[in-house]
Design a protein around this motif. Structure first.
Motif, PDB file in Angstrom:
ATOM      1  N   VAL A  24      15.381  -4.983  35.934  1.00 58.96           N
ATOM      2  CA  VAL A  24      15.042  -3.559  35.876  1.00 58.96           C
ATOM      3  C   VAL A  24      15.654  -2.805  37.057  1.00 58.96           C
ATOM      4  CG1 VAL A  24      13.128  -1.909  36.002  1.00 58.96           C
ATOM      5  CG2 VAL A  24      12.940  -3.940  34.547  1.00 58.96           C
ATOM      6  N   SER A  25      15.652  -3.441  38.241  1.00 59.96           N
ATOM      7  CA  SER A  25      16.163  -2.760  39.431  1.00 59.96           C
ATOM      8  C   SER A  25      17.640  -2.401  39.305  1.00 59.96           C
ATOM      9  CB  SER A  25      15.946  -3.640  40.666  1.00 59.96           C
ATOM     10  OG  SER A  25      16.763  -4.805  40.619  1.00 59.96           O
ATOM     11  N   ALA A  26      18.373  -3.210  38.537  1.00 55.73           N
ATOM     12  CA  ALA A  26      19.793  -2.917  38.354  1.00 55.73           C
ATOM     13  C   ALA A  26      20.006  -1.640  37.542  1.00 55.73           C
ATOM     14  CB  ALA A  26      20.479  -4.088  37.668  1.00 55.73           C
ATOM     15  N   LEU A  27      18.984  -1.226  36.792  1.00 47.52           N
ATOM     16  CA  LEU A  27      19.102  -0.043  35.946  1.00 47.52           C
ATOM     17  C   LEU A  27      18.580   1.224  36.613  1.00 47.52           C
ATOM     18  CD1 LEU A  27      17.785  -1.699  32.637  1.00 47.52           C
ATOM     19  CD2 LEU A  27      20.162  -1.509  33.428  1.00 47.52           C
ATOM     20  N   LEU A  28      17.893   1.064  37.752  1.00 50.12           N
ATOM     21  CA  LEU A  28      17.300   2.219  38.428  1.00 50.12           C
ATOM     22  C   LEU A  28      18.244   2.754  39.493  1.00 50.12           C
ATOM     23  CD1 LEU A  28      13.636   0.922  38.896  1.00 50.12           C
ATOM     24  CD2 LEU A  28      14.480   2.542  37.179  1.00 50.12           C
ATOM     25  N   PRO A  29      18.327   4.049  39.633  1.00 49.53           N
ATOM     26  CA  PRO A  29      19.241   4.624  40.624  1.00 49.53           C
ATOM     27  C   PRO A  29      18.603   4.716  42.013  1.00 49.53           C
ATOM     28  CG  PRO A  29      18.227   6.373  39.345  1.00 49.53           C
ATOM     29  CD  PRO A  29      17.693   5.085  38.784  1.00 49.53           C
ATOM     30  N   ALA A  67      20.632  -7.180  50.929  1.00 53.83           N
ATOM     31  CA  ALA A  67      21.936  -6.603  50.586  1.00 53.83           C
ATOM     32  C   ALA A  67      21.794  -5.177  50.066  1.00 53.83           C
ATOM     33  CB  ALA A  67      22.636  -7.461  49.533  1.00 53.83           C
ATOM     34  N   SER A  68      22.856  -4.431  50.204  1.00 52.71           N
ATOM     35  CA  SER A  68      22.886  -3.085  49.634  1.00 52.71           C
ATOM     36  C   SER A  68      22.976  -3.165  48.117  1.00 52.71           C
ATOM     37  CB  SER A  68      24.093  -2.319  50.181  1.00 52.71           C
ATOM     38  OG  SER A  68      25.300  -2.902  49.711  1.00 52.71           O
ATOM     39  N   SER A  69      22.707  -2.059  47.460  1.00 53.28           N
ATOM     40  CA  SER A  69      22.761  -2.040  45.991  1.00 53.28           C
ATOM     41  C   SER A  69      24.143  -2.412  45.481  1.00 53.28           C
ATOM     42  CB  SER A  69      22.370  -0.653  45.470  1.00 53.28           C
ATOM     43  OG  SER A  69      21.038  -0.338  45.826  1.00 53.28           O
ATOM     44  N   ALA A  70      25.178  -1.969  46.187  1.00 55.91           N
ATOM     45  CA  ALA A  70      26.546  -2.243  45.761  1.00 55.91           C
ATOM     46  C   ALA A  70      26.902  -3.716  45.882  1.00 55.91           C
ATOM     47  CB  ALA A  70      27.520  -1.410  46.579  1.00 55.91           C
ATOM     48  N   SER A 117      14.336  -3.785  43.803  1.00 55.11           N
ATOM     49  CA  SER A 117      15.037  -5.008  44.210  1.00 55.11           C
ATOM     50  C   SER A 117      14.260  -5.753  45.281  1.00 55.11           C
ATOM     51  CB  SER A 117      16.442  -4.671  44.731  1.00 55.11           C
ATOM     52  OG  SER A 117      17.284  -4.254  43.693  1.00 55.11           O
ATOM     53  N   ALA A 118      13.757  -5.007  46.255  1.00 58.85           N
ATOM     54  CA  ALA A 118      12.998  -5.634  47.339  1.00 58.85           C
ATOM     55  C   ALA A 118      11.718  -6.280  46.813  1.00 58.85           C
ATOM     56  CB  ALA A 118      12.674  -4.603  48.414  1.00 58.85           C
TER      57      ALA A 118
END
Length: 322
Positions: A260-265, A198-201, A273-274
């Motif tokens: 952590v991935s949710a906090l990284l741009p 899925a995409s980040s959004a 995420s991957a």
């Protein structure tokens, strides 16, 4: 002084026969869980307008259930053996019930997954127009996706019942908690796969499903080990022990990485995420293989059959005398 009694059996032979199942079966357990969780994610994504999560979930469910069925049929040896199980419906048999669950789930997950591929259909096949096929798949996508999601919890949990209904000590003694372990493991794996596809959004629901699955899996696992008594030992020794430690490490690392991935741009967040998704998938696979190997090890050592039997007999005698 009388020396401590060392457990033994006649000629050191096992009391119960180890299952003839091989690596196909834990792969079947793992892939079925991934398919079930992915169908749930895809249905929720469809209803909430998250296109990339829906697409990834449907295609993952299609691929995973296909792989799971292949592993099962390969273990059976001949495809017709699976079809023969459909000749009867026996509610008291986990294998019979599981066969019908897969038969109901597979076409629904397949149709929903095929709908995501309808853009690959040519407009015509020789003189035959194919536009109607694409339209039909599109119309069936949501109903079949929701139907697959409704059946998915049974797909994720019935395999635990299948194992615990046997005489294999470490499987049988885990009958109360193992379904919860498998459901949590399936949620963690499918959430991890959602983080990859899925995409980040759109990845928020996948992250939450993974976190909830990990929590359920770890809590149920600890309760299971306490309730199993001596038959929990094979989960901590040999091949099963190594797999279980790897499962815990991968699952915890994947969960931390998902947060952590949710906090990284941007790109860093997607890469994190991957990586988290891969770790969660690996952890779930290791859990299934660890449980499988522990059961096989417990069947080969007679003490895991006889000691629990003696403990149950002692409890009955104590209850009767009281």
């Amino acid at each position: 002084m009388v020396p401590d009694v060392e457990f033994t059996s006649y000629y050191g032979r096992p009391v119960v026969k180890a299952s003839p199942w091989e690596a196909d079966i834990p792969a079947y357990l793992f892939l079925g869980g991934v398919a079930a969780g992915s169908s749930l994610l895809a249905a929720g994504a469809d209803l909430s307008g998250r296109a990339s999560l829906r697409r990834g979930g449907r295609l993952a469910a299609l691929a995973a259930i296909s792989g799971s069925l292949y592993a099962l049929v390969h273990d059976l040896g001949r495809p017709e053996r699976f079809l023969n199980m459909l000749r009867v419906a026996k509610p008291t048999s986990p294998m019979s019930v599981g066969t019908w669950i897969l038969t109901a789930y597979g076409p629904m997950a397949g149709a929903a997954g095929a709908a995501e591929l309808r853009g690959l259909l040519p407009a015509r096949l020789g003189p035959l127009p194919l536009g109607w096929a694409s339209g039909l798949l599109g119309a069936l996508a949501r109903p079949t996706g929701i139907a697959a999601a409704l059946i998915a919890p049974a797909v994720a949990s019935y395999t635990a019942v299948l194992l615990t209904d046997t005489a294999t000590p470490s499987w049988h003694e885990a009958h109360r908690e193992l379904p919860f372990v498998f459901v949590g493991s399936a949620a963690a794996a499918s959430g991890g796969l959602g983080l990859i596809t899925a995409s980040s959004a759109d990845s928020g629901p996948a992250r939450r499903l993974a976190a909830g699955g990990v929590l359920l899996e770890l809590v149920a696992e600890r309760r299971m080990e306490r309730s199993m008594g001596i038959t929990a030992e094979p989960l901590h020794t040999g091949t099963a022990g190594r797999l279980m430690r790897a499962a815990t490490a991968c699952t915890v690392a994947g969960t931390v990485g998902a947060v952590v991935s949710a906090l990284l741009p941007g790109r860093r967040g997607r890469l994190a995420s991957a990586a988290s998704g891969v770790a969660l998938l690996a952890g779930s696979a290791c859990t299934r293989f660890a449980v499988f190997e522990a059961g096989q090890a417990s069947a080969r050592d007679p003490k895991y059959t006889v000691v629990p039997q003696r403990e149950r007999l002692d409890r009955r005698r104590a209850a009767g005398s009281g």
